[in-house]
Design a protein around this motif. Structure first.
Motif, PDB file in Angstrom:
ATOM      1  N   UNK A  39     -48.599   7.152 -17.998  1.00  0.00           N
ATOM      2  CA  UNK A  39     -47.307   8.176 -17.983  1.00  0.00           C
ATOM      3  C   UNK A  39     -47.221   8.884 -16.697  1.00  0.00           C
ATOM      4  N   UNK A  40     -48.168   9.177 -16.179  1.00  0.00           N
ATOM      5  CA  UNK A  40     -48.241   9.781 -14.877  1.00  0.00           C
ATOM      6  C   UNK A  40     -47.731   8.818 -13.716  1.00  0.00           C
ATOM      7  N   UNK A  41     -47.934   7.463 -13.815  1.00  0.00           N
ATOM      8  CA  UNK A  41     -47.484   6.559 -12.974  1.00  0.00           C
ATOM      9  C   UNK A  41     -46.034   6.285 -12.985  1.00  0.00           C
ATOM     10  N   UNK A  42     -45.545   6.203 -14.376  1.00  0.00           N
ATOM     11  CA  UNK A  42     -44.350   5.617 -14.484  1.00  0.00           C
ATOM     12  C   UNK A  42     -43.237   6.626 -14.886  1.00  0.00           C
ATOM     13  N   UNK A  43     -43.384   7.970 -15.213  1.00  0.00           N
ATOM     14  CA  UNK A  43     -42.267   8.704 -15.769  1.00  0.00           C
ATOM     15  C   UNK A  43     -41.730   9.283 -14.445  1.00  0.00           C
ATOM     16  N   UNK A  44     -40.252   9.301 -14.663  1.00  0.00           N
ATOM     17  CA  UNK A  44     -39.531   9.613 -13.789  1.00  0.00           C
ATOM     18  C   UNK A  44     -38.246  10.574 -14.729  1.00  0.00           C
ATOM     19  N   UNK A  45     -38.187  11.737 -14.154  1.00  0.00           N
ATOM     20  CA  UNK A  45     -37.156  12.528 -14.777  1.00  0.00           C
ATOM     21  C   UNK A  45     -35.913  12.317 -14.690  1.00  0.00           C
ATOM     22  N   UNK A  46     -35.462  11.562 -13.920  1.00  0.00           N
ATOM     23  CA  UNK A  46     -34.252  11.227 -13.743  1.00  0.00           C
ATOM     24  C   UNK A  46     -33.743   9.985 -14.625  1.00  0.00           C
ATOM     25  N   UNK A  47     -34.873   9.498 -15.267  1.00  0.00           N
ATOM     26  CA  UNK A  47     -34.644   8.396 -16.284  1.00  0.00           C
ATOM     27  C   UNK A  47     -34.478   8.988 -17.855  1.00  0.00           C
ATOM     28  N   UNK A  48     -34.805  10.057 -17.957  1.00  0.00           N
ATOM     29  CA  UNK A  48     -34.698  10.975 -19.113  1.00  0.00           C
ATOM     30  C   UNK A  48     -33.194  10.895 -19.797  1.00  0.00           C
ATOM     31  N   UNK A  49     -33.355  10.062 -20.961  1.00  0.00           N
ATOM     32  CA  UNK A  49     -31.760  10.492 -21.683  1.00  0.00           C
ATOM     33  C   UNK A  49     -31.149  11.794 -21.833  1.00  0.00           C
ATOM     34  N   UNK A  50     -29.735  11.708 -21.291  1.00  0.00           N
ATOM     35  CA  UNK A  50     -28.962  12.895 -21.739  1.00  0.00           C
ATOM     36  C   UNK A  50     -28.783  13.457 -23.186  1.00  0.00           C
ATOM     37  N   UNK A  51     -28.674  12.385 -24.174  1.00  0.00           N
ATOM     38  CA  UNK A  51     -28.431  12.781 -25.395  1.00  0.00           C
ATOM     39  C   UNK A  51     -29.416  13.266 -26.398  1.00  0.00           C
ATOM     40  N   UNK A  52     -29.404  13.852 -27.439  1.00  0.00           N
ATOM     41  CA  UNK A  52     -30.389  14.349 -28.214  1.00  0.00           C
ATOM     42  C   UNK A  52     -31.424  13.354 -28.784  1.00  0.00           C
ATOM     43  N   UNK A  53     -32.514  13.654 -29.116  1.00  0.00           N
ATOM     44  CA  UNK A  53     -33.384  12.622 -29.911  1.00  0.00           C
ATOM     45  C   UNK A  53     -33.734  13.192 -31.091  1.00  0.00           C
ATOM     46  N   UNK A  54     -33.943  12.179 -32.078  1.00  0.00           N
ATOM     47  CA  UNK A  54     -34.457  12.511 -33.555  1.00  0.00           C
ATOM     48  C   UNK A  54     -36.019  12.271 -33.555  1.00  0.00           C
TER      49      UNK A  54
END
Length: 472
Positions: free
Chosen positions: A285-300
């Motif tokens: 996760x530390x290697x791959x996570x990018x805040x700009x790739x977070x979806x802007x719609x709500x999650x369930x």
């Protein structure tokens, strides 16, 4: 690019909940990926609702999740002097002013605006006065920030993209209450400024506060940090996740037998993905996570998916790691993990068979505690006059084995089945019930090897005596 500094700033008015933990995780991953500094700040200015117990629950939750912070925890209640200094600066520079309006007047103005179908807001009565007005004066004025009346603020949000706010939609924000205490939007700006925060990652319920805070930064002569507003988490009924949806406290998941890395894996996937991959280690996760790739719609929030992920992490983790996490559950159940077979080996035998650590502990108790009773249905079928003879034969053979290992144990079970002319299951299952009290355990040779020869012989003989006593 300067070193990235992020912060997690919970209010200690309750436990660390799922939404807060995900926000903390996103900030932490963003910081760790870029080699930055992660700051923990406790926003405890709500003295009526903030409690030491809630602070401890937050710190304990962060610690259990492994979200280590580089600085802090800092407490807002210890920083009032700094807030007061900045407040005085804004008053002296004319960018803030005293508002003497009474509560009654403000409520009347608001009601009139609503009648005219206007957006309720402060009407600016005290904005350009040099002293108190002539009527409807409060003895305890508040301090308001002088918001620009024209133009707009554009936020380049890391998740939502460009968001524009018209200044005409914003009223003059109260930055200090009548008792002199600073308000949230003011303290958060001062804290982020003085703590050198470069990236603010927070829930999208704060999005409407952002233009007000940007104005405050500019009034203080500095650039605002970068913002990323994380969408909310919904329950399966489509409503915002809350207590009514069950387990929402991070520590409750710990107590229910979830691994911290499984919960982190699940939380990160509530809004972020990497191809079709579902299971991630924290290092990945530390290697791959990018805040700009977070979806802007709500999650369930899906409890079944979390349970499945927990099972994947239990199956794929180092047994020594699982052993450290499962040991407290065994202790709670009155078992001493040191008194029986090595816990690491028990975990290895049980890893494919448990969805939670609670389930693993319940199913592994017999390794450390002799059963004080037998499951009624299991005993009726497997502990009978016919099987007593088989069990007695097995105990005798076990006692005489030159070595205690799986192959030798399997040989005894096989030989007993041939001697009594039954299938191997007719030997293995009575043995299983005799030593565990139930019909559930790892393969019988693995189970017996872990229990040890003396314990197995003792338990099998006890079961034979139980059968005969019942018959008598």
């Amino acid at each position: 690019m300067s070193m990235i500094r992020t912060r997690f700033a919970p209010s200690p008015t309750g436990y660390l909940h799922i939404g807060g933990a995900r926000t903390a995780l996103y900030s932490w991953l963003h910081t760790r990926r870029h080699g930055g500094r992660f700051v923990l700040r406790i926003e405890d200015t709500d003295r009526e609702r903030s409690t030491p117990e809630a602070v401890n629950a937050i710190l304990e939750g962060m610690s259990w999740l492994g979200l280590d912070y580089d600085e802090g925890p800092f407490y807002q209640t210890e920083r009032f002097e700094r807030y007061h200094e900045h407040l005085q600066h804004l008053l002296e520079s004319g960018q803030a002013y005293y508002c003497y309006c009474t509560r009654e007047r403000l409520e009347r103005v608001r009601a009139e605006q609503q009648e005219r179908k206007e957006k309720p807001r402060y009407d600016g009565r005290c904005r350009d006065l040099s002293g108190p007005p002539s009527d409807e004066v409060s003895d305890e004025p508040v301090v308001r920030f002088r918001t620009p009346l024209e133009g707009h603020v554009v936020i380049n949000d890391g998740i939502r993209g460009k968001v524009k706010f018209d200044n005409s939609e914003l009223d003059d924000l109260i930055i200090a209450r009548s008792d002199g205490s600073p308000t949230y939007n003011f303290t958060v700006v001062i804290d982020d400024l003085e703590m050198g925060v470069t990236d603010v990652i927070r829930g999208d319920d704060h999005l409407n506060n952002t233009p007000r805070q940007v104005h405050l930064y500019h009034a203080l002569g500095v650039e605002a940090p970068r913002f990323a507003h994380v969408p909310m988490i919904l329950g399966e009924d489509g409503k915002r996740l809350s207590k009514r949806h069950g387990s929402v406290s991070v520590l409750q998941y710990r107590d229910e037998g979830y691994l911290p890395e499984a919960l982190l894996n699940y939380l990160v996937r509530l809004g972020w993905s990497h191809g079709d991959q579902e299971v991630f280690s924290v290092d990945e996760l530390i290697q791959l996570f990018d805040i700009n790739d977070v979806n802007h719609s709500a999650s369930t929030f899906n409890p079944s998916k979390l349970l499945w992920l927990n099972q994947q992490h239990i199956m794929g983790s180092d047994p020594a790691h699982i052993a450290r996490h499962v040991a407290p559950f065994l202790s709670e159940r009155g078992a001493d993990p040191v008194s029986g077979p090595p816990l690491e080996e028990v975990v290895r035998a049980q890893q494919e068979r448990a969805k939670t650590l609670v389930e693993m502990a319940d199913n592994s108790l017999f390794f450390y505690k002799s059963p004080d009773s037998y499951d009624e249905k299991a005993a009726k079928k497997n502990l009978t006059a016919d099987t007593a003879a088989i069990l007695e034969h097995c105990a005798h053979c076990f006692a005489g084995l030159p070595s205690w290992d799986r192959e030798s144990i399997h040989g005894v079970v096989n030989e007993s089945a041939q001697t009594f002319e039954v299938k191997m299951g007719k030997v293995a299952q009575p043995l299983r019930v005799a030593v565990t009290g139930t019909t559930v355990s790892p393969p019988i040779d693995v189970t017996l090897e872990l229990l040890g020869r003396d314990e197995v012989v003792s338990r099998v003989n006890a079961a034979v005596e139980w059968v005969r006593a019942k018959a008598a």
